[in-house]
Enzyme design. Structure first.
Site, PDB file in Angstrom:
ATOM      1  N   SER A 241       0.853  -1.184   0.000  1.00  0.00           N
ATOM      2  CA  SER A 241       0.000   0.000   0.000  1.00  0.00           C
ATOM      3  C   SER A 241       0.892   1.238   0.000  1.00  0.00           C
ATOM      4  O   SER A 241       2.114   1.138   0.127  1.00  0.00           O
ATOM      5  CB  SER A 241      -0.900   0.006   1.230  1.00  0.00           C
ATOM      6  OG  SER A 241      -0.144   0.358   2.371  1.00  0.00           O
ATOM      7  N   LYS A 242       0.252   2.370  -0.137  1.00  0.00           N
ATOM      8  CA  LYS A 242       0.964   3.658  -0.223  1.00  0.00           C
ATOM      9  C   LYS A 242       1.954   3.852   0.933  1.00  0.00           C
ATOM     10  O   LYS A 242       2.994   4.468   0.761  1.00  0.00           O
ATOM     11  CB  LYS A 242      -0.049   4.809  -0.201  1.00  0.00           C
ATOM     12  CG  LYS A 242      -0.653   5.082  -1.566  1.00  0.00           C
ATOM     13  CD  LYS A 242       0.236   6.044  -2.357  1.00  0.00           C
ATOM     14  CE  LYS A 242      -0.166   6.077  -3.825  1.00  0.00           C
ATOM     15  NZ  LYS A 242       0.977   6.241  -4.714  1.00  0.00           N
ATOM     16  N   ARG A 243       1.574   3.313   2.094  1.00  0.00           N
ATOM     17  CA  ARG A 243       2.459   3.590   3.235  1.00  0.00           C
ATOM     18  C   ARG A 243       3.798   2.867   3.117  1.00  0.00           C
ATOM     19  O   ARG A 243       4.755   3.185   3.812  1.00  0.00           O
ATOM     20  CB  ARG A 243       1.736   3.300   4.553  1.00  0.00           C
ATOM     21  CG  ARG A 243       1.796   1.917   5.038  1.00  0.00           C
ATOM     22  CD  ARG A 243       0.755   1.617   6.094  1.00  0.00           C
ATOM     23  NE  ARG A 243       0.234   0.296   5.831  1.00  0.00           N
ATOM     24  CZ  ARG A 243       0.882  -0.819   6.111  1.00  0.00           C
ATOM     25  NH1 ARG A 243       2.059  -0.773   6.690  1.00  0.00           N
ATOM     26  NH2 ARG A 243       0.372  -1.984   5.813  1.00  0.00           N
TER      27      ARG A 243
END
Ligand code: GLU
Length: 469
Positions: A241-243
Site C-alpha cells: 500500500s501507499k504507506r
C-alpha cells in the site's frame, strides 16, 4: 504450437498504473514474447463511473515507459458491449442462461428470509426453470444456469488444482436488467474473442476464475491456461500500500530507475530462475516460464532495486544511457540538455555509470560536466574551500601548468604534491572536487581532470583559489 500463445494485460483504468499491474503485464509480455506469441492490451473500462480517459492514458504511458509493447490496438471493453450482450442472448437461446425477473427487493427479501431461517443467503432465483410462456412482460436480468451440485475445478499453473463447491456459487448475472453486460461475462467473451490462451493475473482473481470457467464451459469454449500469481507485498509482509512507498509505476520512472532495470527487478518479484538475480531482457525472455512463479507473495525491496539498477546502468551503452537521461529529464520537467552537456555526459559516461544506483544519482556525479564556470559549490563542498585549501589549490594550479595531461602524470603530480605538503590524499582531493564539480560525490579527481581537460581544469582551480565567501 508454441507460436499460438496469446496473453494479455487487462487493467481497469481507474487511477495510476499500479506496480502490481506492471508486474502482471511484464509476466504476460515475457511469456508471449519469449515464445513468439502475441501480447495484447485490453482496457477494462466497463465501469463508466470509475473509468477515466486520464487513467487509460496513464496505463498506455506506463506500458510504454516500461517497454512492454503490445500487438495491435488497445481494446476497449466498453466498446464491445453489444457483442457481450449477443453472447448472453445466445446463452438464453441455448438454455445455459435464463431470464430472471426478480427485483432488488425480491432478492433482499429472499436474503432476509434465508438469514432468519439460518440458511445460506446465496440467492436462488425462482425463475431458473420457469418456461418462457409463463414469463411476465417486465425487465429481467440474464443469469447463468450454473451447476448446482458438485464442484467447479480449476487447474491453475501456479496454484495447482483449485476446487470450488458449486452450492457456494450463485447463478451469476450476465446481463443486467438495463441490458448492460457484467464484468464477469465481458472478460470471458473478450478473452475468447481475442484468442487468449494464457490468463496470467493476480490471485485476487482466483475466485473469478471459477465463475469465468462456468461461462466458458456453458459456451463450450476452450478455457485459457489459468495462472494466478500472488500479489506483491510490502517489506513487512503486508499487502502493498501507499504507506510502503511508491505503488505507481511512473513514480519509479520519476525516481530515475531505467526501465531495463525495472523489468529485471519486477521479473524477480514472484518469479525465479535458479539463483539468477541480475539478467538481461534476452535472458528473461529465454528463461521465463510459469513453473518459476512462486506461491507466496514477493516483497518489495528498494535496496535490491538499487543494486539491480546499478548493474543495468553500468552495463548500458553510453548513448543508450544518455537517451535514458534525456527521457528522465523530459519526464520530470527538467530543462533539456544543451549540446555541450550531452557531449560532456558522453565523454564522462565511462566513469559515471559505475556505481550509479539511479539516473539522478548519475546526474549528481555528472555535475562537473553539466555545470558551467563559475562552479557554484554546494554547502558541503563549500566547506572544503577554506583559506588553507584555497592556498593549496593556488599552488597546485601553478604546478600543473606544464604537466603532460595524462592519467599517469596527473597521478604522479598530485601524489607528490600531497606528500610534499604532508597531506593525506583525501585532504587534497576534497577541495579539488569542490573546485571542479562543486560537489563532494564525484568521479575520481583524475577522471574529472581528464574529461574536462587541462584548460578547463586550471580555470576552475583558479576560480576556486580566488573565491571569496
Ligand atoms: N481488470 C482486472 C484488473 O484490473 C483484470 C482482470 C483480468 O486480468 O482478468 O485487475
Amino acid at each position: 504450437m508454441a507460436t499460438d500463445v496469446v496473453t494479455r494485460i487487462a487493467p481497469s483504468p481507474t487511477g495510476t498504473m499500479h506496480i502490481g499491474t506492471a508486474r502482471t503485464a511484464l509476466f504476460n509480455w515475457l511469456y508471449a514474447r519469449g515464445r513468439g506469441g502475441k501480447f495484447l492490451l485490453r482496457i477494462e473500462d466497463t465501469d463508466r463511473a470509475r473509468s477515466t480517459p486520464e487513467a487509460t492514458q496513464a496505463i498506455l504511458d506506463g506500458m510504454t515507459w516500461l517497454g512492454l509493447d503490445w500487438d495491435g490496438e488497445a481494446v476497449s471493453q466498453f466498446e464491445r458491449k453489444d457483442r457481450h450482450a449477443d453472447v448472453a442472448r445466445a446463452m438464453l437461446r441455448e438454455g445455459t442462461a435464463y431470464k430472471c425477473f426478480s427485483t432488488q427487493d425480491d432478492i433482499q427479501s429472499f436474503r432476509d428470509a434465508a438469514k432468519a431461517e439460518g440458511r445460506s443467503t446465496l440467492f436462488l432465483s425462482p425463475w431458473r426453470d420457469v418456461p418462457e410462456d409463463q414469463h411476465p412482460d417486465a425487465p429481467y436480468a440474464v443469469r447463468l444456469k450454473a451447476p448446482r451440485e458438485g464442484e467447479t475445478v480449476i487447474e491453475d499453473a501456479v496454484q495447482g488444482t483449485v476446487r470450488f463447491r458449486n452450492d457456494q456459487l450463485d447463478d451469476m448475472v450476465l446481463l443486467r436488467s438495463d441490458g448492460t453486460p457484467t464484468y464477469m461475462l465481458a472478460v470471458v467473451v473478450d478473452d475468447h474473442d481475442m484468442g487468449v490462451t494464457h490468463a496470467i493475473r493476480g490471485d485476487d482473481h482466483l475466485n473469478n476464475a471459477a465463475r469465468q470457467a462456468q461461462i466458458y464451459r456453458a459456451m463450450g469454449w476452450a478455457e485459457p491456461v489459468w495462472a494466478h500469481i500472488p500479489l506483491i507485498h510490502g517489506p513487512d509482509g503486508k499487502k502493498l500500500s501507499k504507506r510502503h512507498g511508491a505503488t505507481g509505476v511512473m513514480e519509479y520512472a520519476e525516481m530515475g530507475y531505467p526501465p531495463a532495470a525495472m523489468r529485471n527487478y519486477l521479473a524477480r518479484l514472484g518469479w525465479s530462475h535458479g539463483d539468477d538475480e541480475l539478467f538481461t531482457d534476452a535472458q528473461a525472455l529465454e528463461w521465463f516460464d510459469l513453473d518459476g512463479i512462486g506461491k507466496s507473495p514477493a516483497r518489495l525491496d528498494m535496496k535490491k532495486l538499487d543494486s539491480v539498477a546499478a548493474w543495468h546502468i553500468a552495463r548500458m551503452e553510453d548513448a543508450e544511457l544518455l537517451a535514458e537521461v534525456e527521457r528522465y529529464h523530459a519526464l520530470t520537467g527538467a530543462p533539456p540538455l544543451s549540446q555541450a552537456q550531452k557531449d560532456g555526459l558522453l565523454a564522462a559516461m565511462y566513469c559515471l555509470k559505475e556505481r550509479a544506483r539511479s539516473l539522478p544519482d548519475l546526474l549528481e556525479k555528472a555535475q562537473f560536466v553539466l555545470a558551467e564556470r563559475p562552479i557554484e559549490p554546494d554547502e558541503k563542498s563549500a566547506a572544503a574551500l577554506d583559506d588553507v585549501s584555497r592556498g593549496i589549490l593556488s599552488e597546485l594550479t601553478a604546478q600543473l601548468q606544464n604537466d603532460i595531461w595524462s592519467r599517469d602524470t596527473l597521478e604522479a603530480a598530485l601524489t607528490a604534491f600531497a606528500e610534499s605538503h604532508g597531506l593525506k590524499f583525501g585532504k587534497l582531493a576534497a577541495p579539488i572536487r569542490a573546485a571542479l564539480a562543486g560537489r563532494s560525490a564525484t568521479p575520481s579527481v583524475y577522471d574529472m581532470m581528464l574529461v574536462i581537460g587541462r584548460d578547463e581544469t586550471l580555470a576552475r582551480l583558479t576560480d576556486a583559489a580566488s573565491r571569496r565567501d
